[in-house]
Design an enzyme around this catalytic site. Structure first.
Site, short mmCIF file in Angstrom:
data_model
loop_
_atom_site.label_atom_id
_atom_site.label_comp_id
_atom_site.label_asym_id
_atom_site.label_seq_id
_atom_site.Cartn_x
_atom_site.Cartn_y
_atom_site.Cartn_z
N ASP A 11 0.85 -1.19 0.00
CA ASP A 11 0.00 0.00 0.00
C ASP A 11 0.89 1.24 0.00
O ASP A 11 1.68 1.44 0.92
CB ASP A 11 -0.88 -0.04 1.27
N ASP A 106 -3.19 2.15 -5.80
CA ASP A 106 -1.98 2.13 -4.97
C ASP A 106 -1.94 0.98 -3.98
O ASP A 106 -1.17 1.02 -3.04
CB ASP A 106 -1.84 3.46 -4.22
N GLU A 107 -2.73 -0.05 -4.20
CA GLU A 107 -2.87 -1.07 -3.17
C GLU A 107 -3.10 -2.42 -3.83
O GLU A 107 -3.88 -2.51 -4.77
CB GLU A 107 -4.12 -0.71 -2.36
MG MG Z 1 -2.46 3.94 0.19
#
Ligand code: MG
Length: 357
Positions: A11, A106-107
């Site tokens: 993350d 983003d993960e």
């Molecule tokens: Mg994040």
């Protein structure tokens, strides 16, 4: 005997803000947020740590964020740029394992159970991901390592920013004991409140509850709570997440005063939806739906059962949805649900006409 899985949850730390700070060094040490303009009722998408110290957080209206932190700099999002960085980071994941489940730009979850690189050490793999992401993109990634998804996600958050936290199978018991129940996957504010009413605040409290009591209070989710409290989460890392719908919506700068003005605004949204569908290669669609949020913040949705986009049908949906509030409208949205890939292929073979507008 089954061996424990090795799951990573990676993350990026305040991703959009991190990209902006990387590209504009003068923004680095000051409170910064990426989000919509306060004059247009925008909300904060992401903010950096200096901004968080003022209590600013994502999903907060930009106007409120500015009241909390008057020197906050809010920059508009540049999704094309974020997508490009995201692809670079996803590519790093895929160099390690094909079992990558992206959750957002983003993960992602990675299943590295079968990976023999780094002598099979998930901790070394996590360290490598962090180093490569920083080297190739300048973005800091926090990584959690654990035997399942829910614990991996908690682990990645555990010593953010720039975190690397490992929960080894033997430690899950002691780790879970003190964990607040609101950290459990699927426990939102409402469930958290009901758990609190039952004096269940930590997983230790949850574990001593008889399963029957949890089933009584929470239905099927009671079993899930029982499992999570015992560190059990068998969800696999699901490689492809299919897009389930395509939609467009707009929050209006000035409320739409009446039904006629809603119909006008709707025509524009339908055009945007058509464009977006074309960009997606006109996938086969199931139901079409509409969303209306009134100026008292109540929302309603309405959908039809038939297949295909028919513009007039959106207007009919608007008529019936609007009746439920009969007041000025703040937000309108239109969309279509997509058919699963298998069904789409079958339609392509047998019913090509269904894709016509
Ligand atoms: Mg994040």
């Amino acid at each position: 005997m089954t061996t424990a899985r090795k799951i990573l949850h990676a993350d990026c730390d305040c991703f959009y803000a991190a990209v902006e700070m990387r590209d504009t060094p003068s923004l680095r040490d000051r409170p910064l947020a990426v989000g919509g303009s306060p004059e247009r009722r925008g909300v904060i998408a992401t903010c950096n740590y200096p901004a968080r110290r003022f209590g600013v957080h994502s999903a907060m209206p930009s106007a409120r964020a500015l009241r909390l932190c008057p020197e906050l700099r809010i920059v508009p999002p540049d999704f094309a740029k974020y997508r490009a960085v995201s692809q670079q980071i996803q590519a790093i994941f895929h160099e390690l394992t094909p079992l990558v489940e992206p959750l957002s730009l983003d993960e992602a979850y990675l299943d590295v159970s079968e990976i023999t690189a780094f002598r099979g050490s998930a901790t070394w793999m996590a360290r490598w991901i962090k180093e490569e992401a920083l080297k190739r993109t300048g973005i800091v990634v926090s990584v959690g390592v654990a035997p399942n998804k829910f614990l991996a996600k908690i682990a990645s958050d555990w010593d953010k920013p720039d975190g690397l936290f490992v929960i080894v199978p033997g430690d899950t018991e002691s780790f879970i004991t003190d964990l607040p129940v609101k950290k459990l996957h699927g426990v939102g504010p409402a469930t958290a409140r009901r758990l609190e009413e039952l004096s269940i605040e930590t997983c230790a409290d949850l574990r001593i509850q008889p399963l029957e009591r949890l089933l009584d209070h929470f239905g099927k989710f009671g079993r899930r709570l029982h499992e999570l409290a015992h560190g059990i989460d068998e969800r696999p890392v699901a490689v492809s997440r299919e897009r389930k719908s395509v939609s467009v919506e707009n929050t209006y700068h000035h409320d739409l005063p009446d039904l006629a003005s809603c119909h006008e605004a709707l025509a524009v949204l339908i055009e945007n939806l058509d464009e977006r569908m074309a960009r997606h290669g006109n996938p086969a669609i199931g139901k079409q739906f509409i969303k209306v949020r009134f100026n008292d913040f109540t929302s309603t949705t309405q959908e039809t059962g038939a297949r295909g986009i028919i513009h007039a049908r959106f207007h009919e949906l608007l008529d019936s949805a609007w009746q439920r509030g009969s007041r000025p409208v703040r937000l309108l949205g239109v969309g279509v649900r997509l058919l699963p890939a298998l069904e789409q292929r079958q339609l392509g073979l047998f019913d090509a006409a269904s894709e016509a507008p």
